[in-house]
Scaffold this motif. Structure first.
Motif, PDB file in Angstrom:
ATOM      1  N   ARG A  38       3.050   4.145  -0.105  1.00 51.56           N
ATOM      2  CA  ARG A  38       2.810   3.669   1.259  1.00 51.56           C
ATOM      3  C   ARG A  38       1.870   2.470   1.222  1.00 51.56           C
ATOM      4  O   ARG A  38       1.074   2.320   0.297  1.00 51.56           O
ATOM      5  CB  ARG A  38       2.238   4.765   2.153  1.00 51.56           C
ATOM      6  CG  ARG A  38       0.844   5.240   1.806  1.00 51.56           C
ATOM      7  CD  ARG A  38       0.462   6.415   2.688  1.00 51.56           C
ATOM      8  NE  ARG A  38      -0.889   6.915   2.390  1.00 51.56           N
ATOM      9  CZ  ARG A  38      -1.413   8.018   2.934  1.00 51.56           C
ATOM     10  NH1 ARG A  38      -0.696   8.740   3.805  1.00 51.56           N
ATOM     11  NH2 ARG A  38      -2.627   8.408   2.616  1.00 51.56           N
ATOM     12  N   GLN A  39       2.027   1.636   2.248  1.00 46.44           N
ATOM     13  CA  GLN A  39       1.167   0.461   2.362  1.00 46.44           C
ATOM     14  C   GLN A  39       0.731   0.301   3.803  1.00 46.44           C
ATOM     15  O   GLN A  39       1.569   0.089   4.689  1.00 46.44           O
ATOM     16  CB  GLN A  39       1.873  -0.795   1.867  1.00 46.44           C
ATOM     17  CG  GLN A  39       0.961  -2.009   1.815  1.00 46.44           C
ATOM     18  CD  GLN A  39       1.476  -3.089   0.895  1.00 46.44           C
ATOM     19  OE1 GLN A  39       2.669  -3.147   0.564  1.00 46.44           O
ATOM     20  NE2 GLN A  39       0.580  -3.967   0.467  1.00 46.44           N
ATOM     21  N   LYS A  43      -4.220  -3.157   3.246  1.00 46.33           N
ATOM     22  CA  LYS A  43      -4.560  -2.301   2.105  1.00 46.33           C
ATOM     23  C   LYS A  43      -3.516  -2.444   1.006  1.00 46.33           C
ATOM     24  O   LYS A  43      -2.394  -2.875   1.256  1.00 46.33           O
ATOM     25  CB  LYS A  43      -4.657  -0.834   2.538  1.00 46.33           C
ATOM     26  CG  LYS A  43      -5.796  -0.545   3.500  1.00 46.33           C
ATOM     27  CD  LYS A  43      -5.928   0.943   3.735  1.00 46.33           C
ATOM     28  CE  LYS A  43      -7.094   1.260   4.643  1.00 46.33           C
ATOM     29  NZ  LYS A  43      -7.228   2.725   4.878  1.00 46.33           N
ATOM     30  N   GLN A  44      -3.911  -2.059  -0.192  1.00 49.06           N
ATOM     31  CA  GLN A  44      -2.977  -2.095  -1.303  1.00 49.06           C
ATOM     32  C   GLN A  44      -1.977  -0.958  -1.202  1.00 49.06           C
ATOM     33  O   GLN A  44      -2.260   0.097  -0.618  1.00 49.06           O
ATOM     34  CB  GLN A  44      -3.752  -1.985  -2.630  1.00 49.06           C
ATOM     35  CG  GLN A  44      -4.494  -3.250  -3.012  1.00 49.06           C
ATOM     36  CD  GLN A  44      -4.933  -3.230  -4.458  1.00 49.06           C
ATOM     37  OE1 GLN A  44      -5.214  -2.161  -5.022  1.00 49.06           O
ATOM     38  NE2 GLN A  44      -4.999  -4.392  -5.075  1.00 49.06           N
ATOM     39  N   ARG A  45      -0.828  -1.178  -1.792  1.00 49.91           N
ATOM     40  CA  ARG A  45       0.182  -0.131  -1.857  1.00 49.91           C
ATOM     41  C   ARG A  45      -0.371   1.012  -2.706  1.00 49.91           C
ATOM     42  O   ARG A  45      -0.965   0.780  -3.756  1.00 49.91           O
ATOM     43  CB  ARG A  45       1.446  -0.693  -2.478  1.00 49.91           C
ATOM     44  CG  ARG A  45       2.644   0.216  -2.459  1.00 49.91           C
ATOM     45  CD  ARG A  45       3.871  -0.546  -2.907  1.00 49.91           C
ATOM     46  NE  ARG A  45       4.213  -1.581  -1.958  1.00 49.91           N
ATOM     47  CZ  ARG A  45       5.084  -2.550  -2.219  1.00 49.91           C
ATOM     48  NH1 ARG A  45       5.678  -2.617  -3.393  1.00 49.91           N
ATOM     49  NH2 ARG A  45       5.366  -3.458  -1.303  1.00 49.91           N
ATOM     50  N   GLU A  46      -0.169   2.247  -2.248  1.00 45.82           N
ATOM     51  CA  GLU A  46      -0.681   3.384  -2.986  1.00 45.82           C
ATOM     52  C   GLU A  46       0.420   4.417  -3.214  1.00 45.82           C
ATOM     53  O   GLU A  46       1.310   4.607  -2.376  1.00 45.82           O
ATOM     54  CB  GLU A  46      -1.861   4.040  -2.255  1.00 45.82           C
ATOM     55  CG  GLU A  46      -1.548   4.652  -0.927  1.00 45.82           C
ATOM     56  CD  GLU A  46      -2.667   5.519  -0.377  1.00 45.82           C
ATOM     57  OE1 GLU A  46      -3.512   5.988  -1.156  1.00 45.82           O
ATOM     58  OE2 GLU A  46      -2.672   5.739   0.852  1.00 45.82           O
ATOM     59  N   LEU A  47       0.328   5.082  -4.334  1.00 43.22           N
ATOM     60  CA  LEU A  47       1.266   6.135  -4.675  1.00 43.22           C
ATOM     61  C   LEU A  47       0.936   7.375  -3.859  1.00 43.22           C
ATOM     62  O   LEU A  47      -0.205   7.832  -3.846  1.00 43.22           O
ATOM     63  CB  LEU A  47       1.186   6.456  -6.165  1.00 43.22           C
ATOM     64  CG  LEU A  47       2.019   7.619  -6.673  1.00 43.22           C
ATOM     65  CD1 LEU A  47       3.511   7.327  -6.510  1.00 43.22           C
ATOM     66  CD2 LEU A  47       1.694   7.906  -8.128  1.00 43.22           C
ATOM     67  N   VAL A  48       1.932   7.899  -3.176  1.00 45.89           N
ATOM     68  CA  VAL A  48       1.757   9.100  -2.364  1.00 45.89           C
ATOM     69  C   VAL A  48       2.160  10.345  -3.148  1.00 45.89           C
ATOM     70  O   VAL A  48       1.441  11.346  -3.171  1.00 45.89           O
ATOM     71  CB  VAL A  48       2.583   8.998  -1.060  1.00 45.89           C
ATOM     72  CG1 VAL A  48       2.522  10.301  -0.281  1.00 45.89           C
ATOM     73  CG2 VAL A  48       2.112   7.820  -0.218  1.00 45.89           C
ATOM     74  N   ASN A  86      -2.157  12.503  10.310  1.00 47.67           N
ATOM     75  CA  ASN A  86      -3.331  11.964  10.987  1.00 47.67           C
ATOM     76  C   ASN A  86      -3.253  10.436  10.973  1.00 47.67           C
ATOM     77  O   ASN A  86      -2.423   9.858  10.256  1.00 47.67           O
ATOM     78  CB  ASN A  86      -4.614  12.483  10.330  1.00 47.67           C
ATOM     79  CG  ASN A  86      -4.736  12.049   8.885  1.00 47.67           C
ATOM     80  OD1 ASN A  86      -4.824  10.858   8.582  1.00 47.67           O
ATOM     81  ND2 ASN A  86      -4.738  13.013   7.966  1.00 47.67           N
ATOM     82  N   PRO A  87      -4.064   9.763  11.762  1.00 46.28           N
ATOM     83  CA  PRO A  87      -3.960   8.302  11.871  1.00 46.28           C
ATOM     84  C   PRO A  87      -4.089   7.573  10.530  1.00 46.28           C
ATOM     85  O   PRO A  87      -3.524   6.492  10.374  1.00 46.28           O
ATOM     86  CB  PRO A  87      -5.101   7.941  12.823  1.00 46.28           C
ATOM     87  CG  PRO A  87      -5.234   9.143  13.702  1.00 46.28           C
ATOM     88  CD  PRO A  87      -4.973  10.312  12.791  1.00 46.28           C
ATOM     89  N   ASP A  88      -4.798   8.155   9.579  1.00 47.63           N
ATOM     90  CA  ASP A  88      -4.916   7.517   8.264  1.00 47.63           C
ATOM     91  C   ASP A  88      -3.594   7.478   7.503  1.00 47.63           C
ATOM     92  O   ASP A  88      -3.479   6.777   6.492  1.00 47.63           O
ATOM     93  CB  ASP A  88      -5.966   8.235   7.406  1.00 47.63           C
ATOM     94  CG  ASP A  88      -7.384   8.001   7.912  1.00 47.63           C
ATOM     95  OD1 ASP A  88      -8.262   8.815   7.607  1.00 47.63           O
ATOM     96  OD2 ASP A  88      -7.595   6.993   8.631  1.00 47.63           O
ATOM     97  N   ASP A  89      -2.608   8.232   7.958  1.00 49.55           N
ATOM     98  CA  ASP A  89      -1.303   8.234   7.314  1.00 49.55           C
ATOM     99  C   ASP A  89      -0.420   7.098   7.824  1.00 49.55           C
ATOM    100  O   ASP A  89       0.698   6.910   7.325  1.00 49.55           O
ATOM    101  CB  ASP A  89      -0.585   9.565   7.560  1.00 49.55           C
ATOM    102  CG  ASP A  89      -1.321  10.739   6.935  1.00 49.55           C
ATOM    103  OD1 ASP A  89      -1.434  11.791   7.600  1.00 49.55           O
ATOM    104  OD2 ASP A  89      -1.779  10.600   5.773  1.00 49.55           O
ATOM    105  N   THR A  90      -0.874   6.362   8.806  1.00 46.46           N
ATOM    106  CA  THR A  90      -0.109   5.237   9.337  1.00 46.46           C
ATOM    107  C   THR A  90       0.094   4.180   8.270  1.00 46.46           C
ATOM    108  O   THR A  90      -0.873   3.694   7.665  1.00 46.46           O
ATOM    109  CB  THR A  90      -0.836   4.625  10.553  1.00 46.46           C
ATOM    110  OG1 THR A  90      -0.879   5.592  11.605  1.00 46.46           O
ATOM    111  CG2 THR A  90      -0.127   3.370  11.033  1.00 46.46           C
ATOM    112  N   ALA A  91       1.361   3.850   8.007  1.00 42.98           N
ATOM    113  CA  ALA A  91       1.692   2.901   6.943  1.00 42.98           C
ATOM    114  C   ALA A  91       3.201   2.700   6.910  1.00 42.98           C
ATOM    115  O   ALA A  91       3.951   3.428   7.567  1.00 42.98           O
ATOM    116  CB  ALA A  91       1.222   3.426   5.586  1.00 42.98           C
TER     117      ALA A  91
END
Length: 114
Positions: A38-39, A43-48, A86-91
């Protein structure tokens, strides 16, 4: 050539759930470890999460216990079930092989907001 088509994103309230899908083509899907990234903006792309050919899974600490990755080798599709959002999952959520190949799909937008 490899094609990855993500779907299933949308707008969801905090605490809600979504199920993402990623249809793969142009490769022998059953022989590939697959992943979700997710990105978020700025922010940088991160492995989920990733799932191996042997169906072993691993998750980022931030999603552990809330997200579940799975695969269907008949449908050449990898899924991401997301609960307790949660809002932090927005991407933008993107799938790829693991490790990722250079070519990415367009992704699917997930927005968690009340």
């Amino acid at each position: 050539q490899v094609q990855l088509v993500e779907s299933g994103g949308g707008l969801v309230q905090p605490g809600g759930s979504l199920r993402l899908s990623c249809k793969a083509s142009g490769m022998i899907f059953s022989l590939k470890d697959m992943s979700w990234y997710r990105q978020a903006p700025g922010k940088q792309r991160e492995l989920v999460a990733f799932i191996t050919v042997g169906v072993s899974t691993k998750y980022a600490d931030s999603v552990k216990g809330r997200f579940t990755i799975s695969r269907d080798n008949v449908k050449n599709t990898v899924y991401l079930q997301m609960n307790s959002l949660n809002p932090d999952d927005t991407a933008v959520y993107l799938c790829n092989t693991f490790p990722p190949a250079p070519r990415w799909g367009q992704g699917t937008q997930v927005t968690v907001s009340s």
